[in-house]
Write a protein that holds these residues in place. Structure first.
Motif, PDB file in Angstrom:
ATOM      1  N   LEU A 235      32.865  35.895  33.850  1.00  0.00           N
ATOM      2  CA  LEU A 235      32.160  36.879  34.672  1.00  0.00           C
ATOM      3  C   LEU A 235      30.665  36.585  34.708  1.00  0.00           C
ATOM      4  O   LEU A 235      30.014  36.724  35.745  1.00  0.00           O
ATOM      5  CB  LEU A 235      32.401  38.294  34.130  1.00  0.00           C
ATOM      6  CG  LEU A 235      33.773  38.912  34.378  1.00  0.00           C
ATOM      7  CD1 LEU A 235      33.873  40.254  33.669  1.00  0.00           C
ATOM      8  CD2 LEU A 235      34.027  39.091  35.871  1.00  0.00           C
ATOM      9  N   ALA A 236      30.124  36.185  33.568  1.00  0.00           N
ATOM     10  CA  ALA A 236      28.693  35.880  33.494  1.00  0.00           C
ATOM     11  C   ALA A 236      28.327  34.724  34.413  1.00  0.00           C
ATOM     12  O   ALA A 236      27.199  34.645  34.901  1.00  0.00           O
ATOM     13  CB  ALA A 236      28.304  35.556  32.054  1.00  0.00           C
ATOM     14  N   ARG A 237      29.286  33.816  34.662  1.00  0.00           N
ATOM     15  CA  ARG A 237      29.032  32.686  35.567  1.00  0.00           C
ATOM     16  C   ARG A 237      29.283  33.051  37.018  1.00  0.00           C
ATOM     17  O   ARG A 237      29.119  32.208  37.909  1.00  0.00           O
ATOM     18  CB  ARG A 237      29.913  31.499  35.154  1.00  0.00           C
ATOM     19  CG  ARG A 237      29.559  30.908  33.802  1.00  0.00           C
ATOM     20  CD  ARG A 237      30.169  29.523  33.631  1.00  0.00           C
ATOM     21  NE  ARG A 237      31.621  29.578  33.508  1.00  0.00           N
ATOM     22  CZ  ARG A 237      32.272  29.626  32.348  1.00  0.00           C
ATOM     23  NH1 ARG A 237      31.575  29.634  31.208  1.00  0.00           N
ATOM     24  NH2 ARG A 237      33.577  29.664  32.315  1.00  0.00           N
ATOM     25  N   GLY A 238      29.748  34.285  37.252  1.00  0.00           N
ATOM     26  CA  GLY A 238      29.985  34.719  38.627  1.00  0.00           C
ATOM     27  C   GLY A 238      31.344  34.359  39.169  1.00  0.00           C
ATOM     28  O   GLY A 238      31.565  34.400  40.391  1.00  0.00           O
ATOM     29  N   SER A 239      32.296  34.019  38.304  1.00  0.00           N
ATOM     30  CA  SER A 239      33.630  33.633  38.760  1.00  0.00           C
ATOM     31  C   SER A 239      34.386  34.840  39.313  1.00  0.00           C
ATOM     32  O   SER A 239      34.231  35.959  38.827  1.00  0.00           O
ATOM     33  CB  SER A 239      34.431  33.014  37.607  1.00  0.00           C
ATOM     34  OG  SER A 239      33.778  31.875  37.093  1.00  0.00           O
ATOM     35  N   ASN A 241      38.089  36.847  40.289  1.00  0.00           N
ATOM     36  CA  ASN A 241      39.299  37.084  39.508  1.00  0.00           C
ATOM     37  C   ASN A 241      40.287  35.923  39.620  1.00  0.00           C
ATOM     38  O   ASN A 241      40.871  35.478  38.631  1.00  0.00           O
ATOM     39  CB  ASN A 241      39.978  38.384  39.951  1.00  0.00           C
ATOM     40  CG  ASN A 241      39.235  39.607  39.481  1.00  0.00           C
ATOM     41  OD1 ASN A 241      38.158  39.503  38.907  1.00  0.00           O
ATOM     42  ND2 ASN A 241      39.792  40.782  39.725  1.00  0.00           N
ATOM     43  N   ALA A 242      40.484  35.421  40.847  1.00  0.00           N
ATOM     44  CA  ALA A 242      41.448  34.331  41.041  1.00  0.00           C
ATOM     45  C   ALA A 242      41.001  33.077  40.294  1.00  0.00           C
ATOM     46  O   ALA A 242      41.826  32.344  39.724  1.00  0.00           O
ATOM     47  CB  ALA A 242      41.609  34.041  42.536  1.00  0.00           C
ATOM     48  N   GLU A 243      39.693  32.804  40.285  1.00  0.00           N
ATOM     49  CA  GLU A 243      39.170  31.640  39.581  1.00  0.00           C
ATOM     50  C   GLU A 243      39.352  31.787  38.071  1.00  0.00           C
ATOM     51  O   GLU A 243      39.721  30.831  37.381  1.00  0.00           O
ATOM     52  CB  GLU A 243      37.688  31.451  39.916  1.00  0.00           C
ATOM     53  CG  GLU A 243      37.435  31.124  41.389  1.00  0.00           C
ATOM     54  CD  GLU A 243      35.963  31.155  41.750  1.00  0.00           C
ATOM     55  OE1 GLU A 243      35.593  30.534  42.744  1.00  0.00           O
ATOM     56  OE2 GLU A 243      35.194  31.829  41.027  1.00  0.00           O
ATOM     57  N   ILE A 244      39.103  33.018  37.571  1.00  0.00           N
ATOM     58  CA  ILE A 244      39.289  33.261  36.137  1.00  0.00           C
ATOM     59  C   ILE A 244      40.758  33.086  35.760  1.00  0.00           C
ATOM     60  O   ILE A 244      41.090  32.462  34.741  1.00  0.00           O
ATOM     61  CB  ILE A 244      38.806  34.674  35.767  1.00  0.00           C
ATOM     62  CG1 ILE A 244      37.307  34.821  36.058  1.00  0.00           C
ATOM     63  CG2 ILE A 244      39.088  34.977  34.296  1.00  0.00           C
ATOM     64  CD1 ILE A 244      36.776  36.226  35.851  1.00  0.00           C
ATOM     65  N   ALA A 245      41.633  33.630  36.605  1.00  0.00           N
ATOM     66  CA  ALA A 245      43.070  33.529  36.333  1.00  0.00           C
ATOM     67  C   ALA A 245      43.497  32.065  36.281  1.00  0.00           C
ATOM     68  O   ALA A 245      44.274  31.652  35.406  1.00  0.00           O
ATOM     69  CB  ALA A 245      43.863  34.292  37.397  1.00  0.00           C
ATOM     70  N   GLY A 246      42.999  31.253  37.237  1.00  0.00           N
ATOM     71  CA  GLY A 246      43.366  29.839  37.265  1.00  0.00           C
ATOM     72  C   GLY A 246      42.846  29.079  36.056  1.00  0.00           C
ATOM     73  O   GLY A 246      43.552  28.233  35.494  1.00  0.00           O
ATOM     74  N   GLU A 247      41.601  29.389  35.648  1.00  0.00           N
ATOM     75  CA  GLU A 247      41.005  28.696  34.502  1.00  0.00           C
ATOM     76  C   GLU A 247      41.716  29.031  33.193  1.00  0.00           C
ATOM     77  O   GLU A 247      41.894  28.166  32.326  1.00  0.00           O
ATOM     78  CB  GLU A 247      39.533  29.077  34.388  1.00  0.00           C
ATOM     79  CG  GLU A 247      38.640  28.452  35.445  1.00  0.00           C
ATOM     80  CD  GLU A 247      38.431  26.964  35.226  1.00  0.00           C
ATOM     81  OE1 GLU A 247      38.557  26.514  34.065  1.00  0.00           O
ATOM     82  OE2 GLU A 247      38.156  26.250  36.207  1.00  0.00           O
ATOM     83  N   LEU A 248      42.130  30.298  33.051  1.00  0.00           N
ATOM     84  CA  LEU A 248      42.710  30.750  31.792  1.00  0.00           C
ATOM     85  C   LEU A 248      44.239  30.724  31.797  1.00  0.00           C
ATOM     86  O   LEU A 248      44.861  30.977  30.762  1.00  0.00           O
ATOM     87  CB  LEU A 248      42.228  32.163  31.463  1.00  0.00           C
ATOM     88  CG  LEU A 248      40.712  32.336  31.317  1.00  0.00           C
ATOM     89  CD1 LEU A 248      40.370  33.791  30.963  1.00  0.00           C
ATOM     90  CD2 LEU A 248      40.167  31.391  30.247  1.00  0.00           C
ATOM     91  N   GLY A 249      44.825  30.437  32.969  1.00  0.00           N
ATOM     92  CA  GLY A 249      46.282  30.378  33.035  1.00  0.00           C
ATOM     93  C   GLY A 249      46.949  31.730  32.894  1.00  0.00           C
ATOM     94  O   GLY A 249      48.022  31.844  32.279  1.00  0.00           O
ATOM     95  N   ILE A 250      46.323  32.760  33.441  1.00  0.00           N
ATOM     96  CA  ILE A 250      46.893  34.112  33.401  1.00  0.00           C
ATOM     97  C   ILE A 250      46.939  34.657  34.820  1.00  0.00           C
ATOM     98  O   ILE A 250      46.421  34.045  35.763  1.00  0.00           O
ATOM     99  CB  ILE A 250      46.061  35.050  32.493  1.00  0.00           C
ATOM    100  CG1 ILE A 250      44.599  35.080  32.956  1.00  0.00           C
ATOM    101  CG2 ILE A 250      46.136  34.588  31.042  1.00  0.00           C
ATOM    102  CD1 ILE A 250      43.707  35.992  32.130  1.00  0.00           C
ATOM    103  N   SER A 251      47.575  35.807  34.988  1.00  0.00           N
ATOM    104  CA  SER A 251      47.718  36.388  36.320  1.00  0.00           C
ATOM    105  C   SER A 251      46.468  37.189  36.710  1.00  0.00           C
ATOM    106  O   SER A 251      45.662  37.573  35.855  1.00  0.00           O
ATOM    107  CB  SER A 251      48.939  37.317  36.369  1.00  0.00           C
ATOM    108  OG  SER A 251      48.725  38.454  35.543  1.00  0.00           O
ATOM    109  N   ASP A 252      46.333  37.437  38.012  1.00  0.00           N
ATOM    110  CA  ASP A 252      45.230  38.288  38.491  1.00  0.00           C
ATOM    111  C   ASP A 252      45.301  39.671  37.856  1.00  0.00           C
ATOM    112  O   ASP A 252      44.267  40.269  37.530  1.00  0.00           O
ATOM    113  CB  ASP A 252      45.294  38.423  40.019  1.00  0.00           C
ATOM    114  CG  ASP A 252      44.811  37.164  40.726  1.00  0.00           C
ATOM    115  OD1 ASP A 252      44.432  36.214  40.029  1.00  0.00           O
ATOM    116  OD2 ASP A 252      44.820  37.149  41.977  1.00  0.00           O
TER     117      ASP A 252
END
Length: 279
Positions: A235-239, A241-252
């Motif tokens: 979040l601090a990098r401005g990502s 939700n979909a980008e965070i989910a893809g990076e961490l391998g979790i769902s939206d």
């Protein structure tokens, strides 16, 4: 106003200054709403076909005098005092009664339960301001002829329901609802708007009766789970939700769940506030 020469003109206002400015803006907005209701009521009395000229002038004078007394009474009341929910609703009815009597919009009041929790002063004031704004929206609409106002309490929230029989074209992000949204943002409340074309609009509002929990110092990451800390970094990098989910391998959905927990732990009301706090 002379600017402090030691202050950087590009420096953002301190959080305390922003809070003070926000509170001032809300106070001005509430005063404007109250005055708008009074003026609308006076005009309704002067234009009423049921009143003669002399009676209309006397009625308008009485409305203005009553509004002045109410303004002085409100100024003496502290926002920290508690108001019984039925008493707060009664004050709302008294404020709107002249407009209901002389205006063209019929208002139905549904009483809250008498055993509901007492309302903090700021919640009671904001609730009346919210309803006044909503009624003015209905009055300004040429189609609406009736509005139903219902208050309830679930023990944790004041629940406000408003329903009109207008054109059913109002949307949650319309400018007309901005004053209501600002009141709710200050109190951590929420609003849902459902409109059906040709059938009217229903507004459902929930206002918390308890203040938001104190903010968690961001340096105290011991209270965050490892996954929450990861989401926080993204979040601090401005990502998104979909980008965070893809990076961490979790769902939206899981990302939204972690963000909601971060909002609660940091005492912020929305994603924008959380990101602003991080930065």
């Amino acid at each position: 106003m002379t600017q402090d020469p030691t202050q950087d003109p590009h420096e953002l206002p301190a959080p305390a200054d922003r809070r003070h400015a926000s509170q001032h803006a809300r106070s001005v907005s509430e005063l404007a709403d109250r005055q708008a209701v009074t003026l609308e009521t006076i005009l309704a009395a002067l234009r009423s076909p049921r009143l003669g000229d002399r009676e209309a002038r006397e009625t308008a004078t009485g409305i203005a005098a009553a509004a002045l007394v109410e303004a002085r009474s409100s100024a003496r009341q502290g926002a920290d005092l508690l108001e019984p929910v039925t008493g707060a609703f009664g004050r709302l009815k008294a404020e709107l009664r002249p407009l209901v009597r002389h205006g063209r919009v019929e208002v139905e009041f549904v009483e809250p339960p008498p055993n509901g929790r007492a309302l903090p002063g700021d919640v009671a004031q904001a609730a009346r301001a919210i309803v006044r704004s909503a009624v003015l929206i209905v009055v300004d609409s040429s189609e609406a002829r009736r509005v139903r106002i219902h208050w309830d309490c679930d023990g944790l929230h004041l629940l406000i329901h408003l329903r009109d029989d207008g054109a059913g074209e109002l949307r949650a992000h319309d400018d007309a609802l901005r004053p209501i949204a600002e009141h709710l943002s200050a109190l951590g409340g929420r609003m849902e708007v459902e409109s059906t074309r040709g059938w009217g609009t229903e507004i459902s509002i929930a206002v918390p009766l308890d203040p938001a929990p104190a903010a968690l110092p961001l340096e105290d990451l011991a209270e965050l789970s490892p996954r929450e800390a990861e989401v926080l970094q993204h979040l601090a990098r401005g990502s998104r939700n979909a980008e965070i989910a893809g990076e961490l391998g979790i769902s939206d959905h899981t990302v939204k769940f972690h963000i909601s927990k971060l909002l609660r732990k940091t005492g912020t009301r929305n994603r924008a506030e959380l990101i602003a706090l991080l930065r």
